[in-house]
Design a protein around this motif. Structure first.
Motif, mmCIF file in Angstrom:
data_model
loop_
_atom_site.group_PDB
_atom_site.id
_atom_site.type_symbol
_atom_site.label_atom_id
_atom_site.label_comp_id
_atom_site.label_asym_id
_atom_site.label_seq_id
_atom_site.Cartn_x
_atom_site.Cartn_y
_atom_site.Cartn_z
ATOM 1 N N GLN A 120 -33.737 25.796 -95.170
ATOM 2 C CA GLN A 120 -34.650 24.661 -95.078
ATOM 3 C C GLN A 120 -35.487 24.752 -93.809
ATOM 4 O O GLN A 120 -35.029 25.260 -92.792
ATOM 5 C CB GLN A 120 -33.866 23.360 -95.096
ATOM 6 N N LYS A 166 -48.191 25.873 -94.528
ATOM 7 C CA LYS A 166 -48.304 24.466 -94.921
ATOM 8 C C LYS A 166 -49.754 24.125 -95.267
ATOM 9 O O LYS A 166 -50.021 23.423 -96.242
ATOM 10 C CB LYS A 166 -47.792 23.546 -93.812
ATOM 11 N N SER A 194 -50.735 25.795 -98.604
ATOM 12 C CA SER A 194 -50.039 25.241 -99.770
ATOM 13 C C SER A 194 -50.503 23.833 -100.154
ATOM 14 O O SER A 194 -49.917 23.222 -101.045
ATOM 15 C CB SER A 194 -48.532 25.266 -99.543
ATOM 16 N N ARG A 225 -45.313 30.720 -102.340
ATOM 17 C CA ARG A 225 -44.035 30.946 -103.032
ATOM 18 C C ARG A 225 -43.846 32.426 -103.369
ATOM 19 O O ARG A 225 -42.788 33.004 -103.119
ATOM 20 C CB ARG A 225 -43.946 30.111 -104.310
ATOM 21 N N LYS A 265 -39.056 26.788 -103.056
ATOM 22 C CA LYS A 265 -39.688 25.546 -103.505
ATOM 23 C C LYS A 265 -40.593 25.072 -102.364
ATOM 24 O O LYS A 265 -40.129 24.501 -101.376
ATOM 25 C CB LYS A 265 -38.605 24.515 -103.821
ATOM 26 N N GLU A 305 -42.967 22.746 -102.076
ATOM 27 C CA GLU A 305 -43.118 21.309 -101.843
ATOM 28 C C GLU A 305 -41.993 20.753 -100.976
ATOM 29 O O GLU A 305 -42.205 19.836 -100.189
ATOM 30 C CB GLU A 305 -43.163 20.543 -103.175
ATOM 31 N N GLU A 306 -40.785 21.280 -101.126
ATOM 32 C CA GLU A 306 -39.628 20.812 -100.363
ATOM 33 C C GLU A 306 -39.339 21.685 -99.146
ATOM 34 O O GLU A 306 -38.401 21.417 -98.406
ATOM 35 C CB GLU A 306 -38.377 20.763 -101.254
ATOM 36 N N ASP A 307 -40.118 22.764 -98.969
ATOM 37 C CA ASP A 307 -39.898 23.710 -97.863
ATOM 38 C C ASP A 307 -38.434 24.171 -97.857
ATOM 39 O O ASP A 307 -37.745 24.127 -96.845
ATOM 40 C CB ASP A 307 -40.278 23.080 -96.529
ATOM 41 N N MET A 308 -37.999 24.618 -99.039
ATOM 42 C CA MET A 308 -36.604 25.024 -99.196
ATOM 43 C C MET A 308 -36.537 26.304 -100.034
ATOM 44 O O MET A 308 -37.228 26.431 -101.037
ATOM 45 C CB MET A 308 -35.818 23.916 -99.898
#
Length: 138
Positions: free
Chosen positions: A42, A50, A53, A63, A98, A100-103
């Motif tokens: 994470q 950022k 994206s 991604r 992912k 959007e979740e930065d994971m």
């Protein structure tokens, strides 16, 4: 006190990501199951990623870069210390991200089951590539 295998593994993963992308994950949680190391990463994205994206096309580009670049890197050269920490020969890396979740999630597959016991004191030396004192791990 002996360092856990998970902590040592996280330090290697963080170092490799930082070298490859310019920023390592802020948090890594790793579990070992039989011959697999499963990592949830994470807080990975750089400010530039950022920004890129913010559009759907940019997010897909980030991604793809985050998944295919890291898989190619591990295919070309096994990071220093990875097999020693796992106690087994590295075979494959599967990963996804992912945006959007930065994971991200990475699943490392090894030839044999990963030992459960902690690493003996001083077993690994990272040299100038990594500084375990600066690393944090869950």
């Amino acid at each position: 006190m002996p360092k856990s295998r998970e902590q040592a593994f996280n330090e290697i993963v963080r170092r490799v990501r930082k070298e490859c992308f310019g920023k390592g994950p802020e948090r890594i949680h790793t579990v070992f199951i039989e011959n697999m190391a499963i990592c949830v990463l994470q807080g990975n994205l750089t400010p530039t990623e950022k920004f890129i994206s913010r559009t759907a096309e940019g997010a897909e580009m980030v991604r793809l870069a985050r998944t295919s670049m890291i898989q190619e890197l591990y295919k070309r050269k096994v990071p220093e210390g990875l097999e020693e920490v796992a106690g087994s020969r590295f075979l494959y890396l599967f990963s996804d991200f992912k945006v959007e979740e930065d994971m991200g999630v990475s699943v490392f597959i090894f030839e044999k089951p990963i030992p459960r016991e902690p690493l003996p004191d001083g077993e690994l030396r990272f040299g100038k590539q990594g500084n375990p004192a600066q690393e944090s791990a869950e």
